[in-house]
Design an enzyme around this catalytic site. Structure first.
Site, short mmCIF file in Angstrom:
data_model
loop_
_atom_site.label_atom_id
_atom_site.label_comp_id
_atom_site.label_asym_id
_atom_site.label_seq_id
_atom_site.Cartn_x
_atom_site.Cartn_y
_atom_site.Cartn_z
N ASP A 175 -18.73 29.98 18.54
CA ASP A 175 -18.85 29.77 17.10
C ASP A 175 -18.83 28.26 16.83
OD1 ASP A 175 -18.92 30.08 14.38
OD2 ASP A 175 -17.00 31.11 14.21
N GLU A 185 -23.46 31.19 15.55
CA GLU A 185 -22.58 31.95 16.44
C GLU A 185 -23.37 32.97 17.25
OE1 GLU A 185 -19.78 34.72 14.69
OE2 GLU A 185 -20.84 34.62 12.77
#
Length: 356
Positions: A8, A103
Site C-alpha cells: 500500500d 495498492e
C-alpha cells in the site's frame, strides 16, 4: 500455505505532489478541487493530523485544516507512477492483483528472484519503490489476503508487519469486529447487540449460533474470526462493470441531467472499447438527490447496445423510471454498463429475439 504480500503506497496522490513540488514537502497537502461539491482524493500525513481523510467533503477538510494547501488531482501522473510500481512487483511474481492505483496483493509463495522469505520480498519491493520513485510504501505479509491487508496498516507509513501462521488467532483476538472484511457499521451494530465487539468474542460465539442468526454469512464470519480466507490472488479479473459519474456544480432538475448523461455515456463507451472481446449487457443509471438519496435504475435489453447512440438512448430511457416528484433536484448522475460477457458466450442474434 500461501505467502501473500499486500503493498500500500503511503498517502499516494499527496506524496506524488510533495515529491514533484519541493515547496509542498512537510506541509498539509489535500488533493482535491476546491468547492462545495468536491471531495478529498488524498491527504498528506501532515493534513491527517488535523483529521482530514480521503472521501471527506473538501469544505470540511478546509474547516479542519485552514492552512491546508489544496492541489487539484492529476490522475495521468498518478497512473504513470502506479505503472512504475507494478513493474517492480512483476520482477518478483506474476501473481499480482491490483486493487487501485496505490495498492495490490501479491502471491509470493514462489518468487522469481529466489529470495528466502516473503518478508525479504516485501523489503526488496519497498526498497526498490523508494529508490526508483522516491516514494514510500507499507506492506503486510500473511498467509492470506485479508490478514495481509490488515497487516499493511500496522506500521504505516514506510513500514511492514508480518503475521505468521502460528500468530494468526492471537493477532485477531483483540481486534474490533469492524476490522473484518464485509463487517460495516450495520453488521457491527448487529454484532454489538449480541455483545460481540472483538474478533475473539465473535470466535467464542460459535459457528452454529452465527449460522442460525446470519445464515451463510454467519459461517463466513466464523471463518474470518479464525483467520481463514481461501480467496486466491487473481492476476487478471475480467471486467464486470464500467461506470462513470460526476457531481453538478448546482443541483439540477431531472431533465437537466441529459447533457451530463451524454458525456458520461461517451466516457463509458470509450472505456469499454478497450476490451472488444467482451460485451456489456446491462445499462445502469445512478442518481443522487440534493438530500443525498441514491437511486439506481438498470435495464438488460434483449440485445446488448451496439453503438454509443444506442447505449446513450437506453441510459436516457431509464429516466422514465424515476418516480420522485418533478420538483426534485439532483446533485450527481452516473452511467454504467455491466453484466459483461465474452462475445463467444452470447447467443446468436436470432436466438436473442426468439419468441418475439
Amino acid at each position: 500455505m500461501r505467502k501473500i504480500v499486500h503493498v500500500d503506497m503511503d498517502a499516494f496522490y499527496a506524496s506524488v505532489e510533495q515529491r514533484d513540488d519541493p515547496a509542498l514537502r512537510g506541509k498539509p497537502v489535500v488533493v482535491a478541487w476546491r468547492g462545495a461539491r468536491s471531495v478529498v482524493c488524498a491527504a498528506s500525513y501532515e493534513a491527517r493530523k488535523f483529521g482530514v481523510r480521503s472521501a471527506m467533503p473538501a469544505v470540511r477538510a478546509e474547516r479542519l485544516c485552514p492552512r491546508a494547501i489544496f492541489v487539484p488531482p492529476d490522475f495521468s501522473r498518478y497512473r504513470a507512477v502506479s505503472k512504475q510500481v507494478c513493474e517492480i512487483f512483476a520482477r518478483h511474481t506474476d501473481l499480482i492483483e491490483p486493487l487501485s492505483l496505490d495498492e495490490a496483493y501479491l502471491d509470493v509463495s514462489e518468487n522469481k528472484l529466489g529470495l528466502a522469505s516473503a518478508t525479504a520480498v516485501a523489503e526488496a519491493i519497498r526498497a526498490a519503490i523508494r529508490e526508483e520513485t522516491q516514494l514510500t510504501a507499507s506492506a503486510g505479509i500473511a498467509p492470506n489476503k485479508f490478514l495481509a491487508k490488515i497487516a499493511s496498516d500496522w506500521r504505516k507509513p514506510d513500514g511492514q508487519y508480518v503475521i505468521r501462521p502460528h500468530q494468526v488467532e492471537a493477532f485477531l483476538t483483540p481486534l474490533p469486529v469492524g476490522r473484518l472484511p464485509g463487517v460495516g457499521k450495520v453488521m457491527e451494530a448487529k454484532l454489538a447487540e449480541l455483545g460481540l465487539a472483538t474478533v475473539g468474542q465473535l470466535r467464542s460465539h460459535g459457528l452454529a449460533e452465527l449460522q442460525r442468526r446470519f445464515g451463510r454469512w454467519g459461517q463466513r464470519l466464523h471463518e474470518l474470526s479464525l483467520g481463514i480466507d481461501e480467496h486466491p490472488v487473481v492476476s487478471e479479473r475480467p471486467t464486470l462493470q464500467v461506470s462513470a459519474e460526476d457531481t453538478f456544480e448546482h443541483d439540477v432538475l431531472l431533465g437537466e441531467t441529459v447533457p451530463m448523461i451524454r458525456r458520461l455515456a461517451e466516457k463509458v463507451w470509450t472505456a469499454t472499447r478497450k476490451e472488444p472481446e467482451r460485451v456489456g449487457r446491462t445499462v445502469v443509471l445512478k442518481l443522487k438527490t440534493g438530500d443525498f438519496q441514491i437511486l439506481t435504475r438498470s435495464h438488460t435489453p434483449p440485445q446488448p447496445p451496439a453503438s454509443l447512440d444506442e447505449f446513450f438512448s437506453q441510459a436516457l430511457s431509464l429516466l422514465e423510471r424515476v418516480e420522485l416528484p418533478s420538483r426534485t433536484r439532483y446533485r450527481l448522475v452516473g452511467v454504467g454498463l455491466g453484466n459483461f460477457r465474452g462475445v463467444d458466450d452470447l447467443p446468436p442474434q436470432s436466438q436473442l429475439f426468439a419468441g418475439d
